[in-house]
Design a protein around this motif. Sequence first.
Motif, PDB file in Angstrom:
ATOM      1  N   ASP A 256     121.626  55.102  27.569  1.00 44.60           N
ATOM      2  CA  ASP A 256     120.035  55.264  28.151  1.00 44.60           C
ATOM      3  C   ASP A 256     119.335  53.916  27.590  1.00 44.60           C
ATOM      4  O   ASP A 256     118.362  53.672  28.080  1.00 44.60           O
ATOM      5  CB  ASP A 256     119.527  56.719  27.585  1.00 44.60           C
ATOM      6  CG  ASP A 256     120.146  57.847  28.181  1.00 44.60           C
ATOM      7  OD1 ASP A 256     120.512  57.615  29.508  1.00 44.60           O
ATOM      8  OD2 ASP A 256     120.068  59.005  27.746  1.00 44.60           O
TER       9      ASP A 256
ATOM     10  N   ARG B 106     125.485  58.873  33.751  1.00 43.43           N
ATOM     11  CA  ARG B 106     124.458  58.202  33.850  1.00 43.43           C
ATOM     12  C   ARG B 106     124.770  57.498  35.249  1.00 43.43           C
ATOM     13  O   ARG B 106     125.724  56.826  35.311  1.00 43.43           O
ATOM     14  CB  ARG B 106     124.333  57.367  32.835  1.00 43.43           C
ATOM     15  CG  ARG B 106     123.991  57.927  31.413  1.00 43.43           C
ATOM     16  CD  ARG B 106     122.753  58.757  31.594  1.00 43.43           C
ATOM     17  NE  ARG B 106     122.443  59.510  30.233  1.00 43.43           N
ATOM     18  CZ  ARG B 106     122.730  60.485  29.610  1.00 43.43           C
ATOM     19  NH1 ARG B 106     123.785  61.232  30.513  1.00 43.43           N
ATOM     20  NH2 ARG B 106     122.455  61.034  28.559  1.00 43.43           N
TER      21      ARG B 106
ATOM     22  N   ASP C 186     130.104  56.297  24.217  1.00 43.31           N
ATOM     23  CA  ASP C 186     128.855  57.268  24.135  1.00 43.31           C
ATOM     24  C   ASP C 186     127.986  57.156  25.297  1.00 43.31           C
ATOM     25  O   ASP C 186     127.147  56.282  25.294  1.00 43.31           O
ATOM     26  CB  ASP C 186     128.296  56.841  22.775  1.00 43.31           C
ATOM     27  CG  ASP C 186     127.345  57.775  22.349  1.00 43.31           C
ATOM     28  OD1 ASP C 186     126.756  58.630  22.905  1.00 43.31           O
ATOM     29  OD2 ASP C 186     126.630  57.511  21.139  1.00 43.31           O
TER      30      ASP C 186
ATOM     31  N   GLY D 237     119.509  58.539  35.540  1.00 41.88           N
ATOM     32  CA  GLY D 237     120.173  59.761  34.769  1.00 41.88           C
ATOM     33  C   GLY D 237     121.350  60.338  35.136  1.00 41.88           C
ATOM     34  O   GLY D 237     122.212  59.734  35.892  1.00 41.88           O
ATOM     35  N   GLU D 238     121.328  61.694  35.204  1.00 41.14           N
ATOM     36  CA  GLU D 238     122.237  62.339  35.501  1.00 41.14           C
ATOM     37  C   GLU D 238     122.604  62.613  36.979  1.00 41.14           C
ATOM     38  O   GLU D 238     123.639  62.508  37.541  1.00 41.14           O
ATOM     39  CB  GLU D 238     122.535  63.779  34.823  1.00 41.14           C
ATOM     40  CG  GLU D 238     122.881  63.688  33.381  1.00 41.14           C
ATOM     41  CD  GLU D 238     122.978  65.131  32.846  1.00 41.14           C
ATOM     42  OE1 GLU D 238     122.410  66.064  33.132  1.00 41.14           O
ATOM     43  OE2 GLU D 238     123.681  65.246  31.783  1.00 41.14           O
TER      44      GLU D 238
ATOM     45  N   ASP E 161     125.360  58.890  25.901  1.00 46.23           N
ATOM     46  CA  ASP E 161     123.956  59.239  25.391  1.00 46.23           C
ATOM     47  C   ASP E 161     123.436  57.666  25.185  1.00 46.23           C
ATOM     48  O   ASP E 161     122.105  57.256  25.129  1.00 46.23           O
ATOM     49  CB  ASP E 161     123.532  59.821  24.353  1.00 46.23           C
ATOM     50  CG  ASP E 161     123.756  61.356  24.635  1.00 46.23           C
ATOM     51  OD1 ASP E 161     123.516  61.733  25.747  1.00 46.23           O
ATOM     52  OD2 ASP E 161     124.447  62.277  23.852  1.00 46.23           O
TER      53      ASP E 161
END
Length: 183
Positions: A65, A88, A60, A80-81, A62
Amino acid sequence: MKRVEVVPPNPDWPQQFAQAAQEIATILGDRVVQIHHIGSTSIPGIYAKPIIDLLVEVDDIDAVDAFNGAMAAIGYEALGEFGIPGRRYFRRDDADGFRTHNAHTFATHSPEVERHLTFRDFMIAHPDHAHAYSALKQRLAAQFPTDIEGYMDGKDSFIKDMDQRAAAWRRSRSTNNNFDLSK
């Protein structure tokens, strides 16, 4: 000013990868599906910037983070991206500010996972292309000793060409691995 440094192959790179992979696996725990050594340090016998690239597959993206603080505690900056949707990106520098590791984290079924692994595997299976890449990297480092953007731009068309060749190679291998009962 930081120099673009391309060095001869180092037999310690696989061990450096294994150590970093273990550290990241400990932090991310059950989220990790698999961690791969990618980038030039994963291709035997070629010159590379002395930076270990890890491709971290997670269940996952997300959820990653939530681990930014824990990654920071082991020296990784969370970005981040960082220009690639669904990624990530974490980077680690040494005490002198020189990059030592990049951790590219993707969900396990991201097309980026296949692209990176296919490029690596193609280069390993085709040493002539790997050595051409090595020579290009050495020339570009000499041409752009303090210009990382110039160095990266100089590799771009080669990498795109190899990505296309690698994808075709992967497709041909998957179609050739079928057992033909008519023969």
